[in-house]
Design a protein around this motif. Structure first.
Motif, PDB file in Angstrom:
ATOM      1  N   UNK A   1      72.314  61.656  52.576  1.00 60.59           N
ATOM      2  CA  UNK A   1      72.886  62.617  53.537  1.00 60.59           C
ATOM      3  C   UNK A   1      73.483  63.799  52.756  1.00 60.59           C
ATOM      4  N   UNK A   2      73.500  64.970  53.389  1.00 56.05           N
ATOM      5  CA  UNK A   2      73.997  66.157  52.681  1.00 56.05           C
ATOM      6  C   UNK A   2      75.498  66.098  52.483  1.00 56.05           C
ATOM      7  N   UNK A   4      79.362  67.326  52.804  1.00 52.18           N
ATOM      8  CA  UNK A   4      80.095  67.903  53.913  1.00 52.18           C
ATOM      9  C   UNK A   4      81.165  68.851  53.421  1.00 52.18           C
ATOM     10  N   UNK A  55      74.073  70.121  62.839  1.00 51.04           N
ATOM     11  CA  UNK A  55      74.092  69.664  61.445  1.00 51.04           C
ATOM     12  C   UNK A  55      74.472  70.811  60.512  1.00 51.04           C
ATOM     13  N   UNK A  62      77.609  61.867  62.535  1.00 50.90           N
ATOM     14  CA  UNK A  62      76.251  61.527  62.942  1.00 50.90           C
ATOM     15  C   UNK A  62      76.145  62.047  64.386  1.00 50.90           C
ATOM     16  N   UNK A  63      74.965  62.501  64.785  1.00 51.92           N
ATOM     17  CA  UNK A  63      74.811  63.065  66.124  1.00 51.92           C
ATOM     18  C   UNK A  63      73.715  62.387  66.913  1.00 51.92           C
ATOM     19  N   UNK A 112      81.983  59.972  64.012  1.00 50.83           N
ATOM     20  CA  UNK A 112      82.496  60.353  62.695  1.00 50.83           C
ATOM     21  C   UNK A 112      82.033  59.394  61.614  1.00 50.83           C
ATOM     22  N   UNK A 114      82.973  57.720  58.217  1.00 46.96           N
ATOM     23  CA  UNK A 114      84.247  57.423  57.539  1.00 46.96           C
ATOM     24  C   UNK A 114      84.326  58.155  56.209  1.00 46.96           C
TER      25      UNK A 114
ATOM     26  N   UNK B  62      79.239  51.026  66.666  1.00 47.21           N
ATOM     27  CA  UNK B  62      79.768  51.818  67.771  1.00 47.21           C
ATOM     28  C   UNK B  62      78.573  52.010  68.692  1.00 47.21           C
ATOM     29  N   UNK B  82      67.337  63.055  70.281  1.00 42.02           N
ATOM     30  CA  UNK B  82      67.133  63.237  68.856  1.00 42.02           C
ATOM     31  C   UNK B  82      68.407  62.788  68.159  1.00 42.02           C
ATOM     32  N   UNK B  83      68.295  62.088  67.048  1.00 39.36           N
ATOM     33  CA  UNK B  83      69.477  61.523  66.401  1.00 39.36           C
ATOM     34  C   UNK B  83      69.529  61.837  64.919  1.00 39.36           C
ATOM     35  N   UNK B  84      70.724  62.210  64.476  1.00 40.34           N
ATOM     36  CA  UNK B  84      70.949  62.501  63.052  1.00 40.34           C
ATOM     37  C   UNK B  84      71.876  61.409  62.556  1.00 40.34           C
ATOM     38  N   UNK B  85      71.304  60.412  61.866  1.00 39.42           N
ATOM     39  CA  UNK B  85      72.117  59.266  61.451  1.00 39.42           C
ATOM     40  C   UNK B  85      71.483  58.556  60.267  1.00 39.42           C
ATOM     41  N   UNK B 111      75.469  52.959  66.314  1.00 38.44           N
ATOM     42  CA  UNK B 111      75.786  53.585  65.035  1.00 38.44           C
ATOM     43  C   UNK B 111      76.610  52.600  64.216  1.00 38.44           C
ATOM     44  N   UNK B 114      80.996  51.336  58.944  1.00 38.68           N
ATOM     45  CA  UNK B 114      81.107  50.819  57.576  1.00 38.68           C
ATOM     46  C   UNK B 114      82.189  49.759  57.503  1.00 38.68           C
TER      47      UNK B 114
END
Lengths: 114, 115
Positions: A1-2, A4, A55, A62-63, A112, A114, B62, B82-85, B111, B114
């Motif tokens: 992941x990029x 932040x 993004x 995460x979206x 979010x 963590x 979640x 669409x999902x960014x994960x 999702x 952690x």
């Protein structure tokens, strides 16, 4: 992941997201009439653009973006959503848009990291 | 947040979620016809029951549950998401259900949290 950005707000900004989503919807379907042959392309474009813009903000989230486009014919359409998450950090926003021939409902859920 | 079962895989099981959601839909609207005055109650019940079942599994996720009910009238309805994960641990499933008078589409997004 990029990576932040540091120092970003610790909670989801739904107003900002609302504006972003409205722009994305307008840029894809404003001025169009409902068209069965194009609608799949439209829903895909809308979710893709929204996700890209979100993004780009570089926030640690995460979206999930969902989009529904419905032809206006008088039929009833109802949607509900329920979320099990951290209410302090996570959030969502839903944008309802319409023109003469169709409704478009886009929801953004941000979880979010963590 | 509640404690999670230890030793469980942290991978979303779409099959299990699909059957859970199908049961919830059937439990709420199985055998009914589209009814404008009840539909808000139905969508709320479906997402609530589905979420409760998922959380009961005790996995470290979640959840977002989305339900759409549409009257069958010949109108076109199209949805996309669409999902960014993290594709290794997060996942989704979508259940499409219909009867003579309505369509119901429920999506679950999970999702990973952690540990």
């Amino acid at each position: 992941m990029e990576e932040y950005q540091n120092g970003s707000e610790g909670s989801f900004n739904s107003e900002e997201t609302d504006g972003i989503v409205k722009e994305c919807i307008e840029s894809v379907v404003a001025g169009d009439d409902y068209s069965q042959s194009q609608v799949n392309k439209w829903t895909a474009s809308i979710v893709e653009r929204c996700l890209t813009q979100l993004v780009k903000q570089g926030k640690p989230y995460k979206y999930i973006v969902t989009c529904a486009v419905m032809q206006k014919t008088g039929a009833g359409l109802h949607t509900a959503n329920s979320c099990y998450w951290d209410t302090a950090m996570d959030g969502s926003c839903t944008v309802r848009w319409e023109n003469r021939t169709m409704y478009c409902v886009v929801s953004v859920f941000a979880v979010a990291i963590a | 947040m509640e404690e999670y079962n230890s030793g469980d895989e942290v991978v979303f099981s779409a099959d299990e979620a699909t059957s859970s959601v199908k049961e919830c839909i059937e439990g709420v609207i199985g055998g009914t016809e589209y009814n404008q005055s009840k539909v808000n109650q139905w969508t709320a019940s479906i997402v609530e029951h589905s979420l409760t079942h998922l959380v009961k599994q005790g996995r470290p996720f979640k959840y977002i549950v989305n339900c759409t009910i549409m009257q069958k009238s010949g109108a076109g309805l199209h949805t996309a998401n669409s999902c960014y994960w993290d594709t290794a641990t997060d996942g989704s499933c979508t259940v499409r259900w219909e009867n003579r008078t309505m369509y119901c589409v429920v999506s679950v997004f999970a999702v990973a949290v952690p540990l």
